[in-house]
Structures are given as structure tokens and as C-alpha cells.
Design a protein around this motif. Structure first.
Motif, short mmCIF file in Angstrom:
data_model
loop_
_atom_site.label_atom_id
_atom_site.label_comp_id
_atom_site.label_asym_id
_atom_site.label_seq_id
_atom_site.Cartn_x
_atom_site.Cartn_y
_atom_site.Cartn_z
N UNK A 104 -4.08 11.50 0.70
CA UNK A 104 -3.87 9.99 1.50
C UNK A 104 -4.66 9.18 0.35
N UNK A 105 -3.93 7.72 0.69
CA UNK A 105 -5.01 6.22 -0.15
C UNK A 105 -3.74 6.51 -1.24
N UNK A 106 -4.06 5.65 -2.46
CA UNK A 106 -3.19 5.16 -3.34
C UNK A 106 -4.26 6.07 -4.57
N UNK A 124 1.81 11.16 -0.18
CA UNK A 124 1.29 10.50 0.82
C UNK A 124 1.69 11.26 2.24
N UNK A 164 5.55 11.31 2.77
CA UNK A 164 6.50 10.74 2.07
C UNK A 164 5.93 10.60 0.65
N UNK A 174 4.24 3.29 -3.34
CA UNK A 174 4.65 3.09 -2.17
C UNK A 174 3.60 1.20 -1.69
N UNK A 175 2.21 1.92 -1.98
CA UNK A 175 1.54 1.41 -1.13
C UNK A 175 1.07 -0.41 -1.87
N UNK A 178 4.23 -1.91 -0.25
CA UNK A 178 4.06 -2.33 1.18
C UNK A 178 3.19 -3.89 1.28
N UNK A 179 2.06 -3.45 0.19
CA UNK A 179 1.73 -5.24 1.10
C UNK A 179 2.47 -6.31 0.10
N UNK A 182 4.13 -7.22 3.21
CA UNK A 182 3.75 -7.42 4.49
C UNK A 182 2.74 -8.78 4.64
N UNK A 183 1.89 -8.46 3.42
CA UNK A 183 0.94 -9.62 3.20
C UNK A 183 1.66 -11.12 3.65
N UNK A 184 1.29 -11.34 4.33
CA UNK A 184 1.15 -13.25 4.83
C UNK A 184 0.35 -14.04 3.67
#
Lengths: 184, 280
Positions: A104-106, A124, A164, A174-175, A178-179, A182-184
Motif C-alpha cells: 500500500x502507498x506510494x 496497490x 490496482x 497512480x497516486x 489521482x492528486x 482531484x486537487x482543488x
């Protein structure tokens, strides 16, 4: 989880070449289970010229240390641990043919570069889903380093173990993706 | 003066550990709530697996997560209590050893950090914080603390000039660096003030707070809300797969500090965050 592509161990180079970040997979076959202390010993064996207790060609290592099984169970909770702690041990294993890792994790930048160079993928799994993954394990056998207790090196057989692709051999992550999305 | 025997404390610690690990409904409720809030497809897939995981754990009697943690205790000890027939610390450790063995929990403690990383075999010693309180009650809180989130936690000695903005930047920096590795959605404990040693405990103490409670000082309560919103704007999401839910809660505990200091600590906990309490 959305149904994934079925893959089997040992992983062939052609399968690895087809996998892309974000792909859901269902892994079946043999996995080796090792984390911090087992990696230290494994890599010491390799660096000091001893033959390792496992066949790494096309192998997948699952970064995990289970809870003890109750009578009648194969293993207790068996979810992934944080992969980045095993990054310092990655290169000698990749050199011996390791083609995949699950955790798990980056991963570190260095580990990602090594996976690209040696054509290996990182899957992951879901951290904290120990009982769920326990159900996917059909057998377990102690291979080496029994004195390490929960950190011993195991060989397990899994069926349709969902994960995944988090790092493919093309440098995808992937990470990071993702950011970015999804980052605002 | 009230006498409590060490064996009563041992039994209470054992029961508390067992009960805390058996409480799966709190996790199921948490994942259901998270599924209502999360928008990302992969984030929702991860949360669905976690919900199913909690159900399987109940059915098969397996812990939800293989990292059953270091056993952290928060003991609020009434000053009128006298512990008889043994030590408080030893009693708690005996209770922990029994519970971890009986419940087939993983023993994760090594005896020495550098020279002898040998497993102690019974998950002791526990980390035990004792706080004296008025009265004759002994109240024990227990939190199993996994290493994934603990490893990504940090302490920083900020400067007074860094102020509120500096604290916020630090919290966001810690969460961002932790990313997927701390097993989000997280519960975040923030300590501010005190000294190097006490600020870490403040952050952990914040994690012991009852679910759903805000800080009683409305300025801190507002800061908790603001931080939660800003953390969730980072986009890390469940398991770092992207999404709206990077954290489920932020709690802050504060203390007076030296005029030259602004110590800060961020103690992260994973989505399997659980705390149990027992009173004697």
C-alpha cells in the motif's frame, strides 16, 4: 471492486508490458510474503553470494505480516503494509527477476525508476482490508526466517486477489495522477 | 482513599482491548458515511472493500487489519486511588499480553530499536500515559496505533512568527507528504503549544477525543473545521486513489508555551481508528 483482468504468477514479461496504471487485476498463484526484517535477510543473502530461499524469476512479493491464524484458519488478517519501507531492498531482488510487488502507498522516485529499468510493476492493495484479503488466500507455508515471528518469509497461494496497478513499466504513477485530477 | 487491586486493573485492560477490537459496527457506520460523501470511482471502490472487510472480519472472527498496533493507553487516575498488590504499569501490560494472545492479534513490538529488534512475543510494553485527576475514579482509554500512520506523523518547532498560518501550512504539508501511505481517509490529531515532549502527547490525546466532538473553545473548533476542509481539498482521497475524503476529522489540543516557542505536532491515524474506554 470493478472486475479486473485475471493474471497469474509467475508473471511473464509480456503481461507486465500490457499493464497500465489504474488497471484492476485479479492475481492468482504463488506470492511470497515478506516485509522489513525478511527483506534485510534476503538481500544480505543475495549480496553475500548465498542462494536465496525463494525463486524470484517472475515472482511477486506481497509486503505483509499477518495476524496469527485461529485453529482451522490459514492466516489471520492479511492486508498490505506500507511499501516504501522496502524500497532500499528493491534493486537486488529486481536483478534476480522479481517482476511485481504488492503493498500500500506510494513508492520512492528511485524505486519507480528501478521498476521501469527492470520492467516490474507495483500493485496497490487496500490498506486495512486484512480480513477481506485473508479470504483470498488458499494456502500458506513458512519458507524461511521463522525466528522473525510475524515477519517470517512465507509462500502463499491466492485466488483472484484484487489489486490496482499503481506503477507500470512506463513510469506511470497512480497516486500522482489521482492528486492531479482531484486537487482543488 | 479508594483501593483498586492490580489484578482488577489487569482484567479491565484485557477486557478493554478485547472490546475495542470487537467493535466493528463503528467501522461499518464510518465506511457507509464515507461512501455517501466520496465522489471518486476508485475511492468508492476502496471504501466498498473496506465495508465488506468489516463484515468479513465479524463473520470470520479475524481482525480488520493485520496491524493490530502498539497498545496506547491514556489513564486518567484519580488522586485518591491507591493501587494495591502490584504496579499499575505492570498490570496494564499483563492485560495487554493476555488480550493480544487470546484474540490472535499480531504482536508487533521489538525489544530494542537499534541493537536487538527481536519481537517481544506478547505486544508489550504498551505505551502508557498517566494523567492525575481529582477524585477516586480510574478511567482508561485504549487505542491500537498502527505504524503506517504513525510513521508519517511529525513534530516541528515552529516560530511564534509562523503563527496560525504556519501551523496550517505544517498540517497540510504533513498530510500531503503522508499521502496514500498513512491509509486515508485519516483521523488527524494536532498538538500545539507546550514543549517538544508534550506536544506529541497533545496530538495523540486529540486522537483519543470522542468521535464527533469539536474543541470547546470555538476558535479552535473553527480551526478544526477549516483544516478539515483544506485537507480534503488536497484530493488524496481514500487510499490515495484520489477523491474528496482525505480525512474524516481533525482535532486540536493546545497548551501554554514559552514566549519564544510554537511547538506543533501532527499525529495521523488511519481509517481503522478506534478508541475504547473503561472506568473503574
Amino acid at each position: 471492486m470493478r472486475a479486473g483482468r485475471r493474471i497469474e504468477t509467475p508473471l511473464g514479461e509480456e503481461v507486465v508490458a500490457e499493464l497500465r496504471v489504474g488497471d484492476r487485476v485479479l492475481i492468482s498463484g504463488r506470492l511470497y510474503v515478506a516485509r522489513d526484517a525478511a527483506h534485510k535477510r534476503l538481500v544480505e543473502d543475495l549480496l553475500e553470494g548465498r542462494s536465496p530461499p525463494i525463486d524470484l524469476e517472475g515472482a511477486i512479493i506481497y509486503y505483509m505480516a499477518p495476524t496469527p491464524p485461529k485453529p482451522g484458519q490459514i492466516l489471520g488478517a492479511a492486508g498490505p503494509t506500507t511499501s516504501i519501507r522496502m524500497d532500499p531492498y528493491l534493486e537486488p531482488l529486481l536483478r534476480r527477476g522479481l517482476r511485481g510487488t504488492i503493498g500500500k502507498g506510494y513508492r520512492s522516485g528511485r524505486a519507480r525508476e528501478l521498476m521501469r529499468r527492470y520492467r516490474a510493476v507495483y500493485f496497490a492493495a487496500i490498506g486495512g482490508a486484512g480480513a477481506y484479503y485473508s479470504n483470498k488466500i488458499k494456502s500458506s507455508r513458512l519458507v524461511a526466517y521463522g525466528d522473525l515471528g510475524p515477519e517470517a518469509l512465507l509462500e502463499i497461494r491466492v485466488e483472484d486477489f484484487p489489486a490496482i496497478v499503481a506503477n507500470d513499466i512506463y513510469g506511470g504513477d497512480l497516486f500522482e495522477q489521482a492528486v492531479r485530477r482531484w486537487r482543488k | 482513599m479508594r483501593r483498586i487491586s492490580a489484578s482488577e486493573i489487569e482484567e479491565a485492560a484485557r477486557k478493554l482491548v478485547r472490546a475495542t477490537f470487537s467493535n466493528l459496527s463503528v467501522l461499518e457506520e464510518r465506511y457507509k458515511l464515507a461512501l455517501r460523501l466520496e465522489e471518486s470511482e476508485l475511492g468508492r471502490e476502496a471504501l466498498s472493500i473496506l465495508l465488506e472487510n468489516a463484515r468479513i472480519a465479524g463473520e470470520r472472527g479475524i481482525p480488520v487489519c493485520q496491524d493490530t498496533g502498539v497498545a496506547v493507553f491514556y489513564v486518567r487516575l484519580g488522586q485518591e486511588v491507591v493501587v494495591e498488590g502490584g504496579g499499575l504499569v505492570e498490570a496494564i501490560n499483563r492485560g495487554v499480553a493476555r488480550a493480544y494472545s487470546e484474540a490472535y492479534l499480531r504482536k508487533s513490538i521489538v525489544s530494542d530499536p537499534l541493537y536487538d529488534r527481536r519481537n517481544t512475543g506478547d505486544n508489550t510494553p504498551a505505551i502508557i500515559h498517566v494523567e492525575p485527576i481529582p477524585g477516586s475514579e480510574l478511567r482508561m482509554g485504549f487505542m491500537p496505533k498502527g505504524a503506517g500512520a504513525e510513521n508519517m506523523s511529525r513534530v516541528k518547532m515552529l516560530k511564534p512568527a509562523d503563527g496560525l498560518e504556519g501551523l496550517k501550512r505544517f498540517v497540510l504539508e504533513v498530510v500531503e507528504r503522508a499521502g496514500a501511505n498513512a491509509c486515508p481517509p485519516l483521523v488527524i490529531g494536532v498538538g500545539v503549544g507546550g514543549t517538544l515532549d508534550t506536544v506529541g502527547w497533545l496530538a495523540k490525546k486529540a486522537l483519543f477525543r470522542e468521535w464527533g466532538r469539536r474543541h470547546p473553545d470555538e476558535r479552535y473548533a473553527r480551526l478544526e473545521e477549516e483544516l478539515l476542509e483544506e485537507v480534503n481539498a488536497l484530493g488524496i482521497g481514500p487510499q490515495g486513489f484520489g477523491g474528496r475524503l482525505t480525512a474524516l476529522d481533525v482535532r486540536i489540543e493546545h497548551a501554554p508555551c514559552h514566549m519564544a516557542s510554537l511547538p506543533a505536532a501532527v499525529n495521523l491515524n488511519c481509517h481503522v481508528h478506534r478508541v475504547g474506554w473503561i472506568s473503574l
